[in-house]
Design an enzyme around this catalytic site. Structure first.
Site, PDB file in Angstrom:
ATOM      1  N   GLU A   4      -8.590 -19.024  32.497  1.00 30.04           N
ATOM      2  CA  GLU A   4      -8.109 -17.873  33.276  1.00 30.04           C
ATOM      3  C   GLU A   4      -7.916 -18.193  34.755  1.00 30.04           C
ATOM      4  O   GLU A   4      -7.013 -17.640  35.381  1.00 30.04           O
ATOM      5  CB  GLU A   4      -8.977 -16.628  33.072  1.00 30.04           C
ATOM      6  N   ASN A  35      -2.053   6.000  34.616  1.00 27.79           N
ATOM      7  CA  ASN A  35      -2.810   4.861  34.108  1.00 27.79           C
ATOM      8  C   ASN A  35      -2.968   5.084  32.618  1.00 27.79           C
ATOM      9  O   ASN A  35      -3.309   6.182  32.187  1.00 27.79           O
ATOM     10  CB  ASN A  35      -4.183   4.821  34.812  1.00 27.79           C
ATOM     11  N   GLY A  36      -2.706   4.039  31.817  1.00 23.59           N
ATOM     12  CA  GLY A  36      -2.816   4.172  30.361  1.00 23.59           C
ATOM     13  C   GLY A  36      -1.486   3.841  29.707  1.00 23.59           C
ATOM     14  O   GLY A  36      -0.602   3.269  30.347  1.00 23.59           O
ATOM     15  N   GLU A  42     -17.217 -19.512  26.426  1.00 20.84           N
ATOM     16  CA  GLU A  42     -17.181 -18.859  27.737  1.00 20.84           C
ATOM     17  C   GLU A  42     -16.691 -19.828  28.817  1.00 20.84           C
ATOM     18  O   GLU A  42     -15.856 -19.458  29.652  1.00 20.84           O
ATOM     19  CB  GLU A  42     -18.580 -18.299  28.063  1.00 20.84           C
ATOM     20  N   ARG A  97      -7.972  -3.340  39.432  1.00 25.97           N
ATOM     21  CA  ARG A  97      -7.363  -2.712  38.257  1.00 25.97           C
ATOM     22  C   ARG A  97      -5.933  -3.180  38.011  1.00 25.97           C
ATOM     23  O   ARG A  97      -5.306  -2.771  37.045  1.00 25.97           O
ATOM     24  CB  ARG A  97      -7.368  -1.195  38.421  1.00 25.97           C
ATOM     25  N   LYS A 124      -9.255  -6.829  36.702  1.00 29.53           N
ATOM     26  CA  LYS A 124     -10.707  -6.839  36.501  1.00 29.53           C
ATOM     27  C   LYS A 124     -11.133  -5.778  35.496  1.00 29.53           C
ATOM     28  O   LYS A 124     -12.081  -5.978  34.755  1.00 29.53           O
ATOM     29  CB  LYS A 124     -11.384  -6.593  37.859  1.00 29.53           C
ATOM     30  N   LYS A 182     -13.334 -19.318  31.140  1.00 29.39           N
ATOM     31  CA  LYS A 182     -13.341 -19.389  32.617  1.00 29.39           C
ATOM     32  C   LYS A 182     -12.264 -20.344  33.096  1.00 29.39           C
ATOM     33  O   LYS A 182     -11.495 -20.036  33.996  1.00 29.39           O
ATOM     34  CB  LYS A 182     -14.693 -19.888  33.154  1.00 29.39           C
ATOM     35  N   HIS A 217     -11.261 -31.487  10.859  1.00 32.77           N
ATOM     36  CA  HIS A 217     -10.541 -30.665   9.880  1.00 32.77           C
ATOM     37  C   HIS A 217      -9.175 -30.234  10.418  1.00 32.77           C
ATOM     38  O   HIS A 217      -8.587 -29.295   9.919  1.00 32.77           O
ATOM     39  CB  HIS A 217     -11.386 -29.445   9.510  1.00 32.77           C
ATOM     40  N   TRP A 227      -0.843  -2.662  36.906  1.00 32.39           N
ATOM     41  CA  TRP A 227      -0.913  -3.798  36.002  1.00 32.39           C
ATOM     42  C   TRP A 227       0.131  -3.496  34.931  1.00 32.39           C
ATOM     43  O   TRP A 227       0.003  -2.550  34.168  1.00 32.39           O
ATOM     44  CB  TRP A 227      -2.302  -3.912  35.385  1.00 32.39           C
ATOM     45  N   CYS A 233      -4.551  -0.304  36.036  1.00 30.63           N
ATOM     46  CA  CYS A 233      -3.909   0.438  37.104  1.00 30.63           C
ATOM     47  C   CYS A 233      -4.932   1.273  37.884  1.00 30.63           C
ATOM     48  O   CYS A 233      -5.805   1.906  37.294  1.00 30.63           O
ATOM     49  CB  CYS A 233      -2.797   1.373  36.617  1.00 30.63           C
TER      50      CYS A 233
HETATM   51  C1  F6R Z   1     -13.311 -12.937  31.864  1.00 34.71           C
HETATM   52  C2  F6R Z   1     -13.521 -11.516  31.975  1.00 34.71           C
HETATM   53  C3  F6R Z   1     -13.095 -10.647  30.840  1.00 34.71           C
HETATM   54  C4  F6R Z   1     -14.063  -9.463  30.680  1.00 34.71           C
HETATM   55  C5  F6R Z   1     -13.528  -8.473  29.645  1.00 34.71           C
HETATM   56  C6  F6R Z   1     -14.474  -7.337  29.415  1.00 34.71           C
HETATM   57  O1  F6R Z   1     -13.780 -13.617  32.987  1.00 34.71           O
HETATM   58  O2  F6R Z   1     -14.003 -11.033  32.952  1.00 34.71           O
HETATM   59  O3  F6R Z   1     -12.972 -11.350  29.660  1.00 34.71           O
HETATM   60  O4  F6R Z   1     -15.304  -9.952  30.292  1.00 34.71           O
HETATM   61  O5  F6R Z   1     -12.298  -7.981  30.076  1.00 34.71           O
HETATM   62  O6  F6R Z   1     -14.699  -6.622  30.582  1.00 34.71           O
HETATM   63  P1  F6R Z   1     -15.954  -5.691  30.746  1.00 34.71           P
HETATM   64  O7  F6R Z   1     -17.159  -6.573  30.773  1.00 34.71           O
HETATM   65  O8  F6R Z   1     -15.734  -4.990  32.038  1.00 34.71           O
HETATM   66  O9  F6R Z   1     -15.974  -4.775  29.575  1.00 34.71           O
END
Ligand code: F6R
Length: 606
Positions: free
Chosen positions: A486, A100-101, A479, A27, A601, A483, A502, A76, A2
């Protein structure tokens, strides 16, 4: 999560709040709202809607209002679905509030104070508004102090009280609030992104202190009523004026930036061909004295930890754990003063990482962080910080943060290896030389992005997909798989290829898409056997393979060859290829690549 913003001053508040909220959409972007004191009337008018800031802007245009004081929020969703009634601000009696929280004890509070009849939303936030209204007897600070002592969980609360038009109050626990006096008036926000356009000087509101912000001054007091001096900080980072520079999405732009930002990240940490952290203030002693390393991080940043772990084990032969920050505190971690705990985070705000780090600090560990955003919450609790030079990362899916975090980690391992005698000077220089070759190899794969776009069509229609590899390839695929899932919403599972038989091989049928990665010479033959096993069961295999290892395989599979680097460094061209794969699948499906559903993000709830 948020985003929160607040403004009081002489200028018009609404445009400013909306512009700032647009900068805080990383956010959360489920719903958005503003609450503004109507000039001459003193009443707080609320405008809110499900959707993005541009939707709210249209709503505000329909019902224009003049105001010079207001608060705003981009949500969010945690407690309560994505409906307008759950959007902030929440209003109860004389109180208007954004939050927020998470208030963990909101149910108990509702029952104990019989608030049920006052609540119109499903949120934990509205309970706080109702409680504040209950305690408010004309003294806002007193009400705030009494209420926050009853709250469990993390919160950043920003409030207005009807009897004090022009005044905004804020208080926080863990979730950040930054504030600044700008040319236009007084501002606060959940992060600096929203203030960067207006000022370079700011302060972080101290935890459990009340900030009172009027048009011409800010006053901070602690819960005992004593004045607290703000610690002014300077923002030395570009946070605004960023465009897509002709790319349709930030994600593509950020993928393409990687050679440059990688080079920038390592450049200032290499001196005479050797790794050098003196400009970061990181002494050799810190790297020499630790007996074990523990990396705490989430998501993509945690995947950086996994690659680092492979490197540390193979080069330093040292004990290293990689922990999901969200699990860390509850897994009874063994920590002491000989442990170097490294937090990896793009935003520096991820609350799980922040809390894990604070816990480690309490246990006496040395705390070093690898961050992108300057001045973030994690930087403030770190003993040492190493910043990446990725620049602002806007797309929700992290790309350039991953490769630049790895750049720092690769340098750090080189430095430790040299200091501890695991690599000679000559070997260290050769390693650094290979690290310096990475940008040009990333360029090579980026120049062939059309080829990956063509391959992306192979998986475009799939609902489920496997990614298989061994050793470091498996860590890279974790990773790559994150990607893909998501941004494309394809269910993708990364699996250590030796584990398939397995259990999960039962899921492989005719045409199941399988992305395989082969970059590690020493386990190549075993990896290829596992790929043959899925091929024999009808899987449609897309093979990403290091050029040097690819010689006779091109006829058997859909192959993407990856530019050659020493095996340990293959993560860089490999991940760029996988990022492009995810990107093209998402954009070809017509999705909003930069803002995938349900995500934000910056993740500031546990
Ligand atoms: C995936 C992604 C998330 C962040 C995770 C940690 O593409 O961006 O998995 O890596 O939320 O975020 P930070 O790096 O900001 O602690």
């Amino acid at each position: 999560m948020c985003g929160i913003v607040g403004y009081t001053g002489a200028k018009s508040a609404i445009e400013l709040l909306l512009d700032s909220l647009e900068m805080l959409e990383h956010r959360g972007y489920d719903s958005v709202g503003i609450g503004c004191v109507e000039d001459n009337k003193g009443m707080v008018g609320i405008q809110k809607c499900v959707g993005r800031v541009h939707d709210l802007r249209k709503e505000c245009e329909k019902q224009p209002m003049h105001s010079t004081c207001g608060i705003g929020h981009t949500r969010w969703a945690t407690h309560g679905g994505v409906y307008t009634k759950n959007a902030h601000p929440h209003q109860c009696g004389k109180v208007t509030l954004v939050h927020n929280g998470i208030v963990e004890n909101y149910r108990e509070l509702t029952e104990d104070y019989e608030l049920q009849g006052k609540l119109r939303s499903e949120t934990d936030t509205e309970v706080v508004a109702a409680l504040l209204d209950r305690y408010y007897q004309g003294d806002a600070e007193e009400a705030i102090k009494r209420v926050v002592q009853k709250l469990k969980g993390t919160f950043a609360l920003v409030m207005m009280f009807e009897e004090e038009p022009g005044t905004i109050y804020a208080i926080r626990n863990v979730s950040p609030i930054v504030a600044a006096e700008c040319e236009r008036g007084m501002m606060l926000a959940s992060d600096l992104t929203a203030l960067g356009n207006f000022t370079k000087k700011y302060f972080v509101v101290p935890e459990y202190c009340v900030l009172k912000m009027t048009k011409d001054k800010m006053v901070i007091t602690n819960l005992d009523g004593e004045g607290v001096e703000p610690q002014m900080q300077v923002l030395d980072w570009k946070v605004s004026g960023l465009g897509k520079e002709g790319y349709p999405f930030y994600m593509e732009k950020e993928i393409m930036e990687q050679p440059n930002v990688f080079a920038e990240t390592i450049k200032r940490r290499i001196f005479k061909g050797m790794p050098d952290f003196s400009a970061d203030g990181l002494s050799d002693d810190v790297l020499m004295s630790c007996k074990r390393i523990c990396i705490v991080a989430c998501g993509t940043a945690m995947h950086v930890g996994l690659i680092t772990q492979a490197l540390v084990k193979s080069i330093l032969h040292m004990h290293i754990d990689v922990e999901l920050a969200s699990e860390f505190m509850y897994s009874d971690p063994v920590l002491d003063k000989d442990t170097l705990v490294i937090a990896v985070s793009q935003s520096g705000e991820t609350v799980d990482t922040l809390e894990a780090f604070k816990y480690a600090k309490k246990c006496g560990a040395t705390c070093l962080s690898v961050l992108n955003v300057r001045g973030s919450s994690i930087s403030r609790v770190s003993d040492y910080v190493l910043y990446t030079e990725a620049g602002p990362e806007i797309a929700v899916a992290s790309t350039k943060a991953y490769t630049t975090q790895l750049a720092v980690m690769y340098l750090m391992v080189a430095k430790m290896a040299f200091l501890r005698g695991a690599l000679s000077e000559e070997e260290t220089k050769a390693y650094i030389q290979e690290l310096q070759n990475v940008p040009s190899k990333m360029e090579e794969i980026l120049d062939r992005k059309k080829e990956i776009h063509v391959i992306a069509k192979e998986v475009l229609e799939s609902k489920d997909l496997f990614m298989i590899g061994r050793g470091m390839d498996y860590s890279i695929l974790l990773e790559g798989s994150l990607k893909l899932k998501e941004v494309s919403y394809i269910h993708s599972e990364a699996y250590a290829s030796g584990e398939l038989k397995h259990g999960p091989i039962a899921l492989i049928t005719e045409h199941t898409p399988v992305v395989a990665l082969v970059t590690q010479g020493r386990i190549m033959s075993k990896e290829l056997s596992n790929i043959k096993e899925v091929k024999a069961r009808g899987a449609n295999v897309v093979l990403f393979i290091k050029e040097k290892l690819a010689t006779q395989l091109k006829e058997d599979y859909n192959v993407v060859t990856l530019p050659d680097l020493e095996d340990k460094f293959m993560v860089f061209p490999a991940i760029v290829a996988l990022q492009l794969l995810a990107y093209y699948v998402s954009s070809d499906k017509g999705f909003d690549v930069d803002k995938p559903r349900n995500l934000a993000k910056v993740v500031t709830v546990e």
